[in-house]
Structure formats: structure tokens, C-alpha cells
Motif scaffolding. Structure first.
Motif, PDB file in Angstrom:
ATOM      1  N   GLY A 198       0.793  -1.220   0.000  1.00  0.00           N
ATOM      2  CA  GLY A 198       0.000   0.000   0.000  1.00  0.00           C
ATOM      3  C   GLY A 198       0.824   1.267   0.000  1.00  0.00           C
ATOM      4  N   ASP A 239       0.585   1.110   4.595  1.00  0.00           N
ATOM      5  CA  ASP A 239      -0.511   0.598   5.421  1.00  0.00           C
ATOM      6  C   ASP A 239      -0.148   0.579   6.903  1.00  0.00           C
ATOM      7  N   ARG A 251      -0.506   4.068   8.209  1.00  0.00           N
ATOM      8  CA  ARG A 251      -1.920   4.455   8.298  1.00  0.00           C
ATOM      9  C   ARG A 251      -2.580   3.813   9.518  1.00  0.00           C
TER      10      ARG A 251
END
Length: 672
Positions: A197, A334, A337
Motif C-alpha cells: 500500500g 498501510d 496508516r
């Protein structure tokens, strides 16, 4: 196409607006638009659109576009008042980019006051939107200053000067969320990556003084990286890159102590795995040039390594302290996040201060083979593009198309590297009648054509033209991935869409060739001993040439000088015989020789020639004496016959018998 010489046919609106073409380019930017079948050229105050299929034709109904923000006399006067020349104070179109909606961004220097506008191509016509915008930082003020720019969707990245003097070099992203940092001369390219990601990156190639070196002002090559999603910091590094990291870029060749400097970069993307994408870069170092290749996964590994830090004494050492979360310079992924870091605005001041003070990595980005793919001496590589070609056996091969900036022959090298071998130049393309540096190189995936340009001309090259290989041996030994021998037509041709073609890229095996009934007939030449003579040999391929005398390889020596175009021989008696010029190709230890031309040299000594001439003269004189004697004898016989018949002449004969004999004897004595 050379609009200055009239080679392009119709020249309406093509004449340059003043200036010296050696100083200010006529073609100043070049862009291939496969989607609209156009080659777009930026010049001084105008843009030209040409057909991709045939650039000698301007596209139907497309005329030269006069720049909306035309440089007024007042603008020019102000520019010249600041010390610039008339040519420098023109509006030179330096940037052409395609946006995601098909529009084109066009930027010009505009008398040292850069300006941009958008341009469209509709119904066969090019037109400006007539909405000028600020061009500062998008193109340089100076028409001659190097810079770089990259369009990603509708977002422009640029590395160029942002002031009139050209001293403030800035790497920045333009648009709604601009960010920047101060940089040196640079070249840009981008790569899309999405593992874990992680946001995409933009890579920057540039040169700068090596702060980590203790010795003086040493210029080195660098690769930098930023994240596309970088918005700058919330308090620290506001509107500045928070993800900018840089590392040394190595391409080991040249003299010791001389640093190779990067000149141009091309990204060959792997559509299936972004980590397999490869950057190809040209370098120069003194009198040598090279091409090195770098895998994106190796580059990413260096940017995930250790940092350098500056000590109190001014030296640079490996940073051994703790690193803040997240890893400094990382693109948002990711894991970040999940911990609440949704953008660079969420990064802590501790992380941002660390990035600001530690932009330089300890690791060095090295080429995938540990060495250059290709090295050339006395040549300056400039531009590079890479084409990927599928051969008849289904293998993919990367063909490097390398423009040269100076040297004994300027043009484009077509080079390839096969597994386990060094890179080799297949062909040297001389694009222009007069040697000129190559300023632009772009490849059309649609037409398979290469488009190039210099200061005053643009050219189109069919890379799949294989007609220069005139025999099956030449075709296979060239090992050109574009070409193969078409057995049905008996000629070397493009392998695309031909089922009767043979190739031998791995080892150049000419045993695959059909038998030929053609036999080489030697050319008989007569040489004089001791006098230098020339035997020409110009093969149609780019293979090295060797000479053989009888059955032995001929080496250079006092009587033999081997040149690229032939052999100079100053013969002695022992040099008579058969001379063979042949191309030599060594593939995996096996030597292939192909005869280009043969000469049967027959010799004569100059002294022998003189003696033969003297003997010929004596023989001729003797023959003349005999002829005179025969004539006189015939006259005597005639005289006697007439006397016998009572018809003696009246004394008007030229001579009597004694006179003729006496005269003839004097002549013979004189000649003998």
C-alpha cells in the motif's frame, strides 16, 4: 526535417524569427503523441505538429501556432537592458507535456519571464486556450540552461532555476499542493510502485558537489527520491519535501579519480512487477562514456538503509543513533496508516527534523551487473531510450538507442546486451549529413519509429529497416533482435509478422543459412613494388574487420597499415597474392568470418618496369630498321624490274641502291 534548408517541402510559417541557429535552437522541445499520431515540436514563439508516419509533411490543416504571449518590443527591450542578447530575449518553447485529458502544457522562456498555456489538438488543428499562466519554476529563464520536468497525470514536477540569474535551482511539484526543495542540475523520471500500500515515488537524477568527500569540490552523480503524496510538514518543513532522500549513483568506469557524471535516464517499466523496472542511464567521464542499468528493487533497498550524518568536525559518518517512527523519508504505507499517519502532515516534528538533517544515505546505488553495460572511448553519450523487442524464440531483448553529443561520429548507437556478454553496438546511425549533437530522442510504440532532433533539424528513423544486411551471413551475425533472414524472399527483414524468418541471436549460427551459389571473385590489381597503394573495404554491418593474406591473418607492420576503411600496403616481392577483407564475430568462443571483398595483388619491380620499357624501345627500333630495309629492298627490286623493261626512271627517285643501303646502314648503326 530541416526547415532552414527547405528539406521539408512547404515552409510556410517555418522560417526562424531572427537569431543564430548555432546559438538558439530552432527545435527546442520534442514530444511524441501516439494517441493523435502527431510529432509536436516546440520552437521559437511557435509549435509545429507533424505526422508521425512521415514527418516531412506538416499535418493537414495544421499551421504554425504563434505564441499567444508574443514577446513585445518592450519586453525585449527590458530583457536586453538587463544584459541579454536579442536571441536570448526570444520566447523559446522549452516544455511540451501531455496531460491526462489530452491537453498539452506548453511553456516558453518569454524574454526571461517564463510563461505557460494549455494547447489542444482538435479536428486536425492545434490551438492555444489563451489563458496564460506563470511559468517561473516550470522552465528556466535562460533558453540555454539545462533543466528537467515530468508530467504525472495533471501534476508537473520540475527541477530548474527559479530566478533571473539562473542560480537558484529548485526541485518542486506544482499544482494545488506545491512542495519544493533547493537542488542542483537534475533529470527526472517516475516509477509507480504499490507494494504494502505504499504511495508512488518520483526519482530524481542529478549531479552535485559531494559534501561527504574531504577533497575539494568533487562532482558526483546522485539519485534522489520523493513521495508523490508528500504534502510537506504541518509545522516543520512547511511546503517542503518531507520525503526527500538521496544516495550516490555509481557507474564504475573511466580514469581513477574521475567521477562519472549522469547525463540522461530512461525508465523501462515492468508492467507485472514494479520492482523489476530498470533505469538506464548514460554517463560521461573525461574522454569516455558508458551506459549503466539499475533495478528499482536495488534502489529501494538503498533508501531503506543507513543514513550519513555530519559530525562537529565537518566530516560525514554513518549515523548510529536511534531513528524516530516512522522510518524517515518513507512514503505513507498501510503500517503507518494503521498508526494514524495518514499523510505527511501527520508526521512528528522529530521525524521531520531528522529528515531535514539526514537526507544522504550511506549506501551506494550500483548497476545490476556490477559494471557498465557498454563503454565507448572518444564519444560523449547524451540521450538514451530503450526499446523492448521479442525475438522469434519468444525471448525479450532490450535495445539501447544512445544519442551522442560529440566525438568523431555523432548520431545514434543501436546497442544490445545478451546474457553472459558485454554490451555490443549493432549499428551506428548517422542521422545528419553534417555531424551534430543529438538533443532529443523519443520512441513511438505505435509506429516503431525513432524520432530525434538537434538544434535545427528533426529526423525519423525506422528501427526495423534491415536492408543494410545484404546476405544471410551478415543478417544472422549482426544478431539484431529486430531482424531475421526471410528464406522465402531471400532478404534480411523485420521479424514482425513473418513466419519464414530465421534468427540466431544467442550464437549467430550461420549454418542455419541456406546454401549460396554465389562465389567471391577476386579483383585483380597491379601494384608497383615500394609504392604505397590502398585496398578499400567497407562492410555493410558494424562488425570488426580483419585482413588475411593467403591463409594467414595479416597484422599491421612496416609494409601494412590497417585502417577502418581498408588496407594500405607498400609491397615487396613477397607481398604478391590473395588478400581477403572479412568481418569477424566471436560468439561464445566460436569465431565467424565472412568475406567482404578479395584482391589478387600482382607485383612488378619499378626497375624491372624500366628495363622492360628499354627493351621494348630497342625492339621497336630494330623493327623500324627492318621495316625501312624492307621498304628500300622493295624499291630496289622495283627499280631493277623497271630498268629491265626499259622504263628507267628520270632520276626523281628518293635514293639509288647504294644510297638506300648506306642510309639504312646508318640508321641501324645509330639505333644499335
Amino acid at each position: 526535417v530541416n526547415p532552414c534548408s527547405g528539406d521539408s517541402g512547404s515552409r510556410d510559417g517555418w522560417d526562424p524569427v531572427g537569431g543564430n541557429l548555432e546559438i538558439c535552437c530552432w527545435w527546442c522541445s520534442l514530444m511524441v503523441r501516439d494517441d493523435i499520431d502527431q510529432l509536436v515540436l516546440g520552437a521559437k514563439g511557435r509549435v509545429i505538429a507533424l505526422s508521425l508516419d512521415d514527418i516531412t509533411r506538416k499535418t493537414s490543416e495544421v499551421t504554425a501556432v504563434v505564441w499567444l504571449a508574443a514577446v513585445t518590443s518592450a519586453d525585449k527591450a527590458l530583457c536586453q537592458m538587463k544584459g541579454k542578447s536579442t536571441e536570448e530575449c526570444d520566447n523559446v518553447i522549452r516544455t511540451l507535456h501531455t496531460m491526462s485529458d489530452g491537453k498539452m502544457l506548453v511553456c516558453g522562456t518569454n524574454a526571461f519571464n517564463p510563461a505557460c498555456d494549455h494547447m489542444t489538438f482538435t479536428d486536425g488543428k492545434v490551438s492555444l486556450e489563451r489563458k496564460p499562466q506563470e511559468g517561473r519554476g516550470k522552465v528556466p529563464f535562460d533558453p540555454y540552461q539545462r533543466f528537467a520536468s515530468l508530467m504525472d497525470g495533471n501534476t508537473l514536477y520540475s527541477a530548474t532555476s527559479s530566478n533571473f540569474l539562473g542560480t537558484a535551482m529548485v526541485f518542486q511539484r506544482h499544482g494545488p499542493n506545491p512542495v519544493k526543495t533547493e537542488m542542483k542540475r537534475s533529470w527526472l523520471n517516475a516509477s509507480n510502485n504499490s507494494d504494502n500500500g505504499e504511495d508512488d515515488s518520483v526519482f530524481l537524477f542529478f549531479t552535485e558537489a559531494a559534501v561527504e568527500e574531504r577533497r575539494g569540490n568533487i562532482q558526483v552523480s546522485r539519485i534522489g527520491r520523493v513521495c508523490k503524496s508528500d504534502l510537506g510538514g504541518k509545522r516543520t518543513l512547511q511546503k517542503r519535501w518531507t520525503s526527500f532522500l538521496k544516495a550516490r549513483l555509481d557507474c564504475p568506469f573511466g580514469d581513477a579519480g574521475s567521477q562519472p557524471l549522469v547525463q540522461d535516464v530512461f525508465l523501462l517499466q515492468d508492467q507485472n512487477n514494479w520492482r523489476g523496472s530498470i533505469f538506464y542511464a548514460t554517463f560521461t567521464s573525461n574522454s569516455q562514456s558508458a551506459v549503466c542499468a539499475y533495478k528499482l528493487s536495488d534502489i529501494s533497498q538503498v533508501f531503506g538503509g543507513r543514513f550519513l550524518t555530519e559530525t562537529d568536525s565537518g566530516s560525514w559518518d554513518i549515523y548510529t543513533g536511534g531513528e524516530p517512527f516512522s522510518y524517515p523519508g518513507s512514503c505513507i504505507n498501510d503500517e503507518m496508516r494503521a498508526k494514524g499517519v495518514m499523510s505527511s502532515l501527520d508526521l512528528s516534528d522529530t521525524t521531520l527534523v531528522f529528515v531535514k538533517n539526514h537526507p544522504l544515505m550511506d549506501g551506494v546505488v550500483t548497476p545490476i551487473t556490477g559494471k557498465p553495460l557498454l563503454v565507448q572511448t572518444l564519444t560523449r553519450f547524451s540521450k538514451i531510450v530503450v526499446d523492448q523487442v521479442t525475438s522469434l524464440d519468444g525471448q525479450q531483448h532490450q535495445i539501447m538507442l544512445i544519442g551522442t553529443g560529440s566525438g568523431p561520429q555523432t548520431g545514434v548507437y543501436k546497442a544490445v546486451r545478451f546474457d553472459g556478454e558485454d554490451g555490443r553496438i549493432i549499428e551506428e546511425l548517422q542521422l545528419f549529413q553534417d555531424p551534430q549533437p543529438v538533443d532529443f530522442l523519443q520512441l513511438s510504440s505505435k509506429t516503431g519509429q525513432l524520432y530525434s532532433g538537434t538544434d535545427d533539424a528533426a529526423v525519423q528513423v525506422d528501427l526495423r529497416d534491415c536492408r543494410r544486411y545484404t546476405s544471410c551471413d551478415d543478417c544472422l551475425l549482426a544478431r539484431d533482435p529486430y531482424c531475421g533472414w526471410d528464406k522465402s524472399r531471400g532478404q534480411c527483414a523485420s521479424v514482425v509478422g513473418v513466419s519464414t524468418t530465421i534468427q540466431s541471436l544467442s550464437d549467430g549460427d550461420i549454418r542455419m543459412c541456406p546454401p549460396s551459389d554465389l562465389k567471391q571473385t577476386p579483383t585483380v590489381v597491379h601494384f608497383a613494388i615500394g609504392i604505397a597503394q590502398f585496398l578499400p573495404c567497407s562492410p555493410e554491418n558494424n562488425l570488426p574487420v580483419s585482413w588475411r593474406f593467403s591463409d594467414s591473418v595479416l597484422h599491421a607492420g612496416p609494409r601494412h597499415t590497417v585502417l577502418s576503411q581498408g588496407l594500405i600496403i607498400t609491397p615487396s616481392f613477397s607481398d604478391a597474392g590473395l588478400y581477403t577483407c572479412e568481418t569477424v564475430e566471436t560468439v561464445k568462443g566460436r569465431v565467424h568470418r565472412t568475406t567482404v571483398i578479395q584482391f589478387l595483388v600482382q607485383l612488378q619491380d619499378t626497375r624491372t618496369v624500366v628495363r622492360n620499357l628499354e627493351a621494348a624501345a630497342i625492339t621497336l627500333a630494330a623493327f623500324a630498321s627492318l621495316l625501312i630495309m624492307l621498304i628500300c629492298g622493295a624499291l630496289v627490286i622495283r627499280h631493277l624490274a623497271e630498268k629491265k623493261q626499259g622504263r628507267v626512271g628520270s632520276g626523281n627517285e628518293n635514293c639509288d641502291m647504294e644510297g638506300c643501303v648506306h642510309h639504312s646502314g646508318m640508321l641501324a648503326q645509330s639505333e644499335l
